[in-house]
Enzyme design. Sequence first.
Site, PDB file in Angstrom:
ATOM      1  CB  THR C  95     -17.122 -22.394  -0.923  1.00  0.00           C
ATOM      2  OG1 THR C  95     -17.786 -23.438  -0.491  1.00  0.00           O
ATOM      3  CG2 THR C  95     -17.407 -22.285  -2.477  1.00  0.00           C
ATOM      4  CE  LYS C 171     -19.401 -25.859  -1.550  1.00  0.00           C
ATOM      5  NZ  LYS C 171     -20.637 -26.357  -1.081  1.00  0.00           N
ATOM      6  CE  LYS C 240     -18.376 -17.377  -1.080  1.00  0.00           C
ATOM      7  NZ  LYS C 240     -17.634 -18.469  -0.113  1.00  0.00           N
TER       8      LYS C 240
END
Lengths: 293, 293, 293, 293
Positions: C95, C171, C240
């Site tokens: 990711t 994503k 994150k």
Amino acid sequence: MKIGFIGLGNMGIPMAKNLIAAGYQLQVYNRTAEKADELEASAITKCNTPAEAAANVTVVISMLADDDTVKESVVGKDGILNTFQKGALHISMSTISPDIAQFLSDQHKAAGSSYLAAPVFGRPEAAAAKKLWVCVSGSKEDKETANPILECIGQGVVDFGEDAGGANVVKIAGNFMIMSSLEMMAEAFTLAEKFNLDRSKVAEFFGSTIFNAPIYQNYGRLIANKQYEPVGFKARLGYKDARLAFKLAQQSETPMPLGTLIHNRLLTAVAKGLGDRDWVEAVGRGVTDDAGV
Amino acid sequence: MKIGFIGLGNMGIPMAKNLIAAGYQLQVYNRTAEKADELEASAITKCNTPAEAAANVTVVISMLADDDTVKESVVGKDGILNTFQKGALHISMSTISPDIAQFLSDQHKAAGSSYLAAPVFGRPEAAAAKKLWVCVSGSKEDKETANPILECIGQGVVDFGEDAGGANVVKIAGNFMIMSSLEMMAEAFTLAEKFNLDRSKVAEFFGSTIFNAPIYQNYGRLIANKQYEPVGFKARLGYKDARLAFKLAQQSETPMPLGTLIHNRLLTAVAKGLGDRDWVEAVGRGVTDDAGV
Amino acid sequence: MKIGFIGLGNMGIPMAKNLIAAGYQLQVYNRTAEKADELEASAITKCNTPAEAAANVTVVISMLADDDTVKESVVGKDGILNTFQKGALHISMSTISPDIAQFLSDQHKAAGSSYLAAPVFGRPEAAAAKKLWVCVSGSKEDKETANPILECIGQGVVDFGEDAGGANVVKIAGNFMIMSSLEMMAEAFTLAEKFNLDRSKVAEFFGSTIFNAPIYQNYGRLIANKQYEPVGFKARLGYKDARLAFKLAQQSETPMPLGTLIHNRLLTAVAKGLGDRDWVEAVGRGVTDDAGV
Amino acid sequence: MKIGFIGLGNMGIPMAKNLIAAGYQLQVYNRTAEKADELEASAITKCNTPAEAAANVTVVISMLADDDTVKESVVGKDGILNTFQKGALHISMSTISPDIAQFLSDQHKAAGSSYLAAPVFGRPEAAAAKKLWVCVSGSKEDKETANPILECIGQGVVDFGEDAGGANVVKIAGNFMIMSSLEMMAEAFTLAEKFNLDRSKVAEFFGSTIFNAPIYQNYGRLIANKQYEPVGFKARLGYKDARLAFKLAQQSETPMPLGTLIHNRLLTAVAKGLGDRDWVEAVGRGVTDDAGV
């Protein structure tokens, strides 16, 4: 005494004028060269690069738009460090990130020169009136060198320690507080308007009683009157500062819900095409548009 | 001259003292009767109900906690309207909803008496020092009647029109602005702290430059020093005011994202058991706890 | 067929196992080398650098933690590009930011190799069960090369166009939606709890009726029961991803108030020291703590 | 068997039709009488008041717009309690506040009748297809009485305990979750759009994988396609529900930042004049307008 001066924007011009009035000779550099024509010709030397402006002086001042421009002006191909004398001082007055300030301070140190963070509070009118507030951080010696010069520009110089980035944190926190104040007033005055009260009367009341500070008096009048011209400080730049505040919040792990609210308010204005309008409009219209008035 | 005075809380007591000092005799009522012992015995008559306090006077002042209490004191079983003379004036200084103000104004009118909204800005110390700011709204005649009395209590009386609820809107908007300022400072100072700056120094800088208003000087010091005692204004009451602001936002269809942020900040403090702590702690600790400092 | 495989974390291990089960030989690299011991020894070759893992294969897969790690694994001193064959394909399943994806795609192209973005949805259990959903973006040929391999790992491969970063946007948007769902459930169930309803019963109702999707069933049960162990996906990693969403919002000028709410929820958890706890706890406890339950 | 039926709006009509199809005779009341013409004439008796509709039946069902309307229909001048038999049951299917439900339950009990909360999930199409989900709370006996009737209306009846208001809390929490889902999708799809991805493709992916629930499939399509007509559920009603959620958050001291975000989103739509448009538009356009697309 001769000083290098880099950046002749809305803020740089009046600051340069005050330095000239105080008797300094300036080696000026600006991306758009003709801006220098606003300055007294006999008091300036026009330069083609930051490097040229920084040559053969013991002090260079920069007042630029953002992190990247300041970085480029120091370590870029035509940057200050190419010509700067050992022992000379760069007084950096732009609103930039503390980590960039630290990086530039380190670069100067490695080159034998030094860096003083000296961001200011005040709009162009305040700069013209020598009413800026200057926040400084860096070494004691550099502050002593800078002080007499900064006193020609502002009404006070306040010391925020030795960290290269300290003064920038204060500056960014302050801009966050100003933008929050705009939001606060815009919401309060719009609420009052919806209850058939006079926005200006409400603004005047607060600005002369419990909120009797310049921020509330000056911006309060603009927001109350929905007076968004002339453009003093662009929404795009306000958004840049909101992003800086947000970046600091992330770096330091400080949740700032009001910081994010402000960030989104400015981002919305920019996304809607108001980036070149005044930041007061960005906030003021944002609130009234959402309220359908 | 004799005046009825209802509500001897943190604010009511110093206000009553100032009226007594100005030569007024007071018929006082307070739910907890012994509070009246703080007043000079010779200058007061203790009453057992609002109705008693309102009997045989041309002016009654009330300074109570919330909408319901004020409503009860006027139209309740033992309320003012049971005894109030035709032509007499009720000066209502509590922070209440404008729609309740309108309702009470209508009730007074129907009974042949009248109602003036006169909420105030200032903490108990300001009340003691006769430094309150009074916002009034209602009829011209009632303002003229009230003025000499209100001038014994505050440093200024500001007129917000004829609407019974107008002054209350200003009061609620102002409290929203104060709470927003607390949030703003708490976020800014905590950010500064995380960057190793001295919170107090930052507070002092802003409070003496671009934010040099009492709100930022006084509350700024408390927030910077995390000094949350003694409790001046309870978080629970701040939350009440945040709810009022939110209610006005709904009534008038004014989206107030900062208003809701503040609402949730205070609600969180109350939900976590800090309802009886100072509202400065509610906000200040809310921010530092979330930041892990 | 031999494949390079870089990154043996919670996700990488089960994915690698599925590839081995499908008959692939793997050249594996992981920062902590001993993680490779969880894989069948005869099916793997242990490598000391990404470059080694990428040597002499036509396909390398990477499954790493963040932008910087992926970048380093490609263009770093010991990165893939040092050894990668012309015409070989890097399937990047981490990711990461779309701009980093674009940068890496350009680097590969310049080196004569190619890059396919292939981030996945699913927790480690889903990876083990071959139930991942794979989003791909890149060139048609690369997708054809990758497909048979990706089908050994997931239950479906969905095509999001030619842009190197497209699949990463999906994503990141998806992770934002999952975190928003956690917040939504945490608030709803806590509200229900405060009204004396059974959190689990409420979760079960929604998860079996209008919200009968895996997200609501699985996470719903965890949030309802305040069951925060074992740690499946760390709050730090959720944060994150929230930062990535926020970065995309800035890059594309898309105000995302819910995105910032989620960002601040995760940031608060990290600031309070919960970074290594499950992201469900970060959100769930964040809500219940603020509600005082 | 004869039943009273009060409220023939978008939801009431299909519900009434299903009851008629199941063989019930209905005594119908609607503020706008002609709405009853949509029902089979032989199966209904038109009534002029709720009281009339409730006379001589053992069960009355109401499906109305809000707290005040429901209250009026029970305890108002022409309300149900004027004619309701001892031992009869009022099945109240509207989305109302739990405290109003409790109040009405008490009133019924005092009058010798009883009250069952039975709010439903589902739009008019779901009502027509007998696909509603019914949440009930109240006494065991009342549930047993209601069950065979409710099964003619929905696909499932779920029990949330004895508290009169319990089912309403679940209903309000659910509507909050739906509105949050709209916001979540609107932000995610707009972000994707700004990165040149196809909104519909993204919606379809999520709706068929990790978010494969009706909410995401149906609303997802509408939001992705910016398809805001025909109006199924008005923004004004969504705002009413957001206010109910906010009221519950206050009553129960549950900070709901996402709840307030949604509240402000709907309030903004109403303030901007979109109150009579679909709630999907209120959220979807709110997000895209702010993003300038």
